[in-house]
Write a protein that holds these residues in place. Structure first.
Motif, mmCIF file in Angstrom:
data_model
loop_
_atom_site.group_PDB
_atom_site.id
_atom_site.type_symbol
_atom_site.label_atom_id
_atom_site.label_comp_id
_atom_site.label_asym_id
_atom_site.label_seq_id
_atom_site.Cartn_x
_atom_site.Cartn_y
_atom_site.Cartn_z
ATOM 1 N N MET A 1 -9.952 -5.087 -3.901
ATOM 2 C CA MET A 1 -9.342 -6.190 -3.158
ATOM 3 C C MET A 1 -10.063 -6.453 -1.831
ATOM 4 S SD MET A 1 -5.344 -6.844 -2.430
ATOM 5 C CE MET A 1 -5.263 -6.358 -0.729
ATOM 6 N N ILE B 1 -8.787 -1.931 2.453
ATOM 7 C CA ILE B 1 -7.666 -2.877 2.384
ATOM 8 C C ILE B 1 -6.819 -2.699 3.638
ATOM 9 C CG2 ILE B 1 -5.501 -3.375 1.151
ATOM 10 C CD1 ILE B 1 -6.840 -2.321 -1.365
ATOM 11 N N ASP C 1 -5.635 -1.976 7.049
ATOM 12 C CA ASP C 1 -6.248 -1.273 8.174
ATOM 13 C C ASP C 1 -6.698 0.116 7.714
ATOM 14 O OD1 ASP C 1 -6.412 -1.232 11.346
ATOM 15 O OD2 ASP C 1 -5.803 0.753 10.641
ATOM 16 N N ILE D 1 -4.404 3.426 7.718
ATOM 17 C CA ILE D 1 -3.142 3.491 6.958
ATOM 18 C C ILE D 1 -3.440 3.767 5.489
ATOM 19 C CG2 ILE D 1 -1.081 2.164 6.287
ATOM 20 C CD1 ILE D 1 -1.611 0.663 9.052
ATOM 21 N N SER E 1 -5.765 5.237 3.860
ATOM 22 C CA SER E 1 -7.037 4.697 3.378
ATOM 23 C C SER E 1 -8.047 5.796 3.061
ATOM 24 C CB SER E 1 -7.621 3.709 4.389
ATOM 25 O OG SER E 1 -8.461 4.395 5.280
ATOM 26 N N PRO F 1 -2.506 -4.803 8.783
ATOM 27 C CA PRO F 1 -1.914 -3.982 7.715
ATOM 28 C C PRO F 1 -1.003 -4.810 6.817
ATOM 29 C CG PRO F 1 -1.524 -3.021 9.901
ATOM 30 C CD PRO F 1 -2.007 -4.418 10.119
ATOM 31 N N LYS G 1 2.911 1.656 -1.589
ATOM 32 C CA LYS G 1 2.657 2.315 -2.894
ATOM 33 C C LYS G 1 3.961 2.463 -3.688
ATOM 34 C CE LYS G 1 -0.749 5.309 -0.750
ATOM 35 N NZ LYS G 1 -1.406 6.590 -0.865
ATOM 36 N N VAL H 1 7.919 -7.169 -1.547
ATOM 37 C CA VAL H 1 6.879 -8.195 -1.357
ATOM 38 C C VAL H 1 5.608 -7.739 -2.077
ATOM 39 C CG1 VAL H 1 5.736 -9.710 0.303
ATOM 40 C CG2 VAL H 1 7.850 -8.542 0.955
ATOM 41 N N ALA H 2 5.147 -8.567 -3.014
ATOM 42 C CA ALA H 2 3.926 -8.243 -3.766
ATOM 43 C C ALA H 2 2.843 -9.258 -3.422
ATOM 44 C CB ALA H 2 4.203 -8.277 -5.269
ATOM 45 N N ARG H 3 1.595 -8.773 -3.399
ATOM 46 C CA ARG H 3 0.417 -9.625 -3.163
ATOM 47 C C ARG H 3 0.596 -10.492 -1.907
ATOM 48 N NH1 ARG H 3 -3.583 -9.732 -6.412
ATOM 49 N NH2 ARG H 3 -4.063 -11.924 -6.131
ATOM 50 N N VAL H 4 0.975 -9.813 -0.836
ATOM 51 C CA VAL H 4 1.156 -10.497 0.449
ATOM 52 C C VAL H 4 -0.104 -11.289 0.810
ATOM 53 C CG1 VAL H 4 1.496 -10.138 2.925
ATOM 54 C CG2 VAL H 4 2.602 -8.617 1.282
ATOM 55 N N PHE I 1 -1.506 -13.775 -0.600
ATOM 56 C CA PHE I 1 -2.184 -14.477 -1.698
ATOM 57 C C PHE I 1 -1.352 -15.699 -2.116
ATOM 58 C CE2 PHE I 1 -4.014 -10.274 -2.023
ATOM 59 C CZ PHE I 1 -5.334 -10.531 -2.368
ATOM 60 N N TYR J 1 0.858 -2.701 -8.212
ATOM 61 C CA TYR J 1 0.424 -1.708 -7.209
ATOM 62 C C TYR J 1 0.383 -2.347 -5.820
ATOM 63 C CZ TYR J 1 -2.580 1.487 -4.608
ATOM 64 O OH TYR J 1 -3.090 2.326 -3.643
ATOM 65 N N MET J 2 0.006 -3.628 -5.765
ATOM 66 C CA MET J 2 -0.098 -4.320 -4.471
ATOM 67 C C MET J 2 1.279 -4.855 -4.065
ATOM 68 S SD MET J 2 -2.865 -3.991 -3.077
ATOM 69 C CE MET J 2 -4.316 -3.137 -3.664
ATOM 70 N N SER J 3 2.183 -3.945 -3.848
ATOM 71 C CA SER J 3 3.544 -4.334 -3.471
ATOM 72 C C SER J 3 4.096 -3.331 -2.474
ATOM 73 C CB SER J 3 4.431 -4.372 -4.707
ATOM 74 O OG SER J 3 4.599 -3.057 -5.206
ATOM 75 N N LEU J 4 5.064 -3.787 -1.709
ATOM 76 C CA LEU J 4 5.678 -2.909 -0.717
ATOM 77 C C LEU J 4 7.136 -3.307 -0.534
ATOM 78 C CD1 LEU J 4 5.871 -4.730 2.125
ATOM 79 C CD2 LEU J 4 3.428 -4.366 2.046
HETATM 80 C C1 LIG Z 1 -3.820 2.794 -0.329
HETATM 81 S S1 LIG Z 1 -2.577 1.828 0.432
HETATM 82 C C2 LIG Z 1 -3.549 0.947 1.586
HETATM 83 C C3 LIG Z 1 -2.755 0.385 2.751
HETATM 84 C C4 LIG Z 1 -3.620 -0.439 3.689
HETATM 85 N N1 LIG Z 1 -4.606 0.391 4.347
HETATM 86 C C5 LIG Z 1 -2.817 -1.232 4.726
HETATM 87 O O1 LIG Z 1 -3.139 -1.153 5.928
HETATM 88 O O2 LIG Z 1 -1.912 -1.964 4.331
HETATM 89 C C6 LIG Z 1 -2.273 0.649 -0.817
HETATM 90 C C7 LIG Z 1 -0.878 0.075 -0.699
HETATM 91 O O3 LIG Z 1 -0.872 -0.889 0.348
HETATM 92 C C8 LIG Z 1 0.050 -1.912 0.039
HETATM 93 N N2 LIG Z 1 -0.661 -3.199 0.039
HETATM 94 C C9 LIG Z 1 -1.924 -3.416 0.399
HETATM 95 N N3 LIG Z 1 -2.218 -4.724 0.359
HETATM 96 C C10 LIG Z 1 -1.094 -5.350 -0.070
HETATM 97 C C11 LIG Z 1 -0.754 -6.711 -0.310
HETATM 98 N N4 LIG Z 1 -1.624 -7.708 -0.133
HETATM 99 N N5 LIG Z 1 0.504 -6.973 -0.718
HETATM 100 C C12 LIG Z 1 1.424 -5.996 -0.887
HETATM 101 N N6 LIG Z 1 1.150 -4.695 -0.670
HETATM 102 C C13 LIG Z 1 -0.089 -4.379 -0.265
HETATM 103 C C14 LIG Z 1 0.655 -1.567 -1.314
HETATM 104 O O4 LIG Z 1 1.856 -0.852 -1.085
HETATM 105 C C15 LIG Z 1 -0.398 -0.662 -1.913
HETATM 106 O O5 LIG Z 1 0.166 0.186 -2.900
#
Ligand SMILES: C[S@@+](CC[C@H](N)C(=O)[O-])C[C@H]1O[C@@H](n2cnc3c(N)ncnc32)[C@H](O)[C@@H]1O
Length: 219
Positions: free
Chosen positions: A41, A92, A94, A97, A99, A122, A163, A185-188, A190, A208-211
């Motif tokens: 990403m 991805i 910061d 966090i 990483s 972040p 995660k 929130v997924a794919r913030v 996008f 996976y890209m969700s929080l």
């Molecule tokens: C390995 S961590 C990296 C976090 C990253 N360093 C940050 O500052 O956000 C990966 C997690 O970050 C979150 N994440 C990263 N980008 C995202 C996005 N665009 N939308 C939603 N969640 C995201 C998700 O929870 C994902 O499982």
């Protein structure tokens, strides 16, 4: 000396890259990024500024990385950068966090590198902006976690959980028990960003890209 920059590329929208990140990516001698079956990403975010000839993808198999994996990656970076050259490593959000980059810094045993980190937005900060909810207001406290302890949640006003895909159901249950209202929130950032509050709908998601962002119901 060789210089390696840890670059935070933000949550995904290329417009959220910093000017400093763009300048460094454009002028780098080599661009490193984690390989995720040929995709990444951070790489997609910075695509417009990437010279493919300078790009090196490094393997960090999810769930299987050890100190040796990071040491070997640092050795590869060392081999590919010449003295006096600059490399950028794309992360991805910061770099501080959850990483890979800081694992590399910690596994580095050679003195040939100077490290510098460039902050990125972040994911959870971008998500809070997107739903327009405070992460913290005056007098409140905030927890960032990937698997928060249930009892710790009792003493917290606001939480961001990254995660989420590993144990989404368990996380929602913990939040409910501790009396939190939550947003998934997924794919913030996008175009297909998804915001959900209904438990059943959230549990159908496996991104996976969700929080999760959650605040105590009493606030
Ligand atoms: C390995 S961590 C990296 C976090 C990253 N360093 C940050 O500052 O956000 C990966 C997690 O970050 C979150 N994440 C990263 N980008 C995202 C996005 N665009 N939308 C939603 N969640 C995201 C998700 O929870 C994902 O499982």
């Amino acid at each position: 000396m060789k210089k390696l920059y840890g670059i935070g590329t933000g949550p995904g929208d290329p417009d959220l890259l910093t000017l400093k990140a763009v300048k460094l990516i454009k002028s780098a001698d080599k661009i490193f990024a984690p390989n995720n079956r040929g995709k990444n990403m951070a790489l997609t975010t910075a695509q417009e500024y990437i010279n493919e000839e300078k790009l090196v993808l490094l393997d960090f198999p999810m769930g299987q990385t050890t100190k040796k994996t990071y040491k070997e990656a640092m050795e590869k970076i060392n081999d590919l950068l010449e003295d006096g050259q600059n490399g950028v490593f794309l992360n991805i959000g910061d770099s501080m966090i959850y990483s890979t980059f800081m694992n590399l810094v910690q596994a580095n045993e050679k003195d040939h590198f100077v490290f510098e980190c460039v902050p990125g937005i972040p994911s959870f900060v971008a998500a809070a902006n997107s739903i327009q909810k405070n992460l913290v207001a005056k007098g409140e406290n905030f927890l960032l976690a990937d698997d928060p302890d249930r009892l710790v949640l009792d003493g917290v006003d606001s939480v961001a959980i990254l995660k989420t895909s590993k144990n989404l159901k368990g996380l929602l249950e913990k939040l409910e028990e501790a009396d939190f209202a939550y947003y998934y929130v997924a794919r913030v950032s996008f175009p297909d960003q998804l915001i959900l509050v209904d438990k059943e709908e959230i549990l159908e998601e496996k991104n996976y890209m969700s929080l999760l962002l959650a605040r105590k119901k009493s606030l």
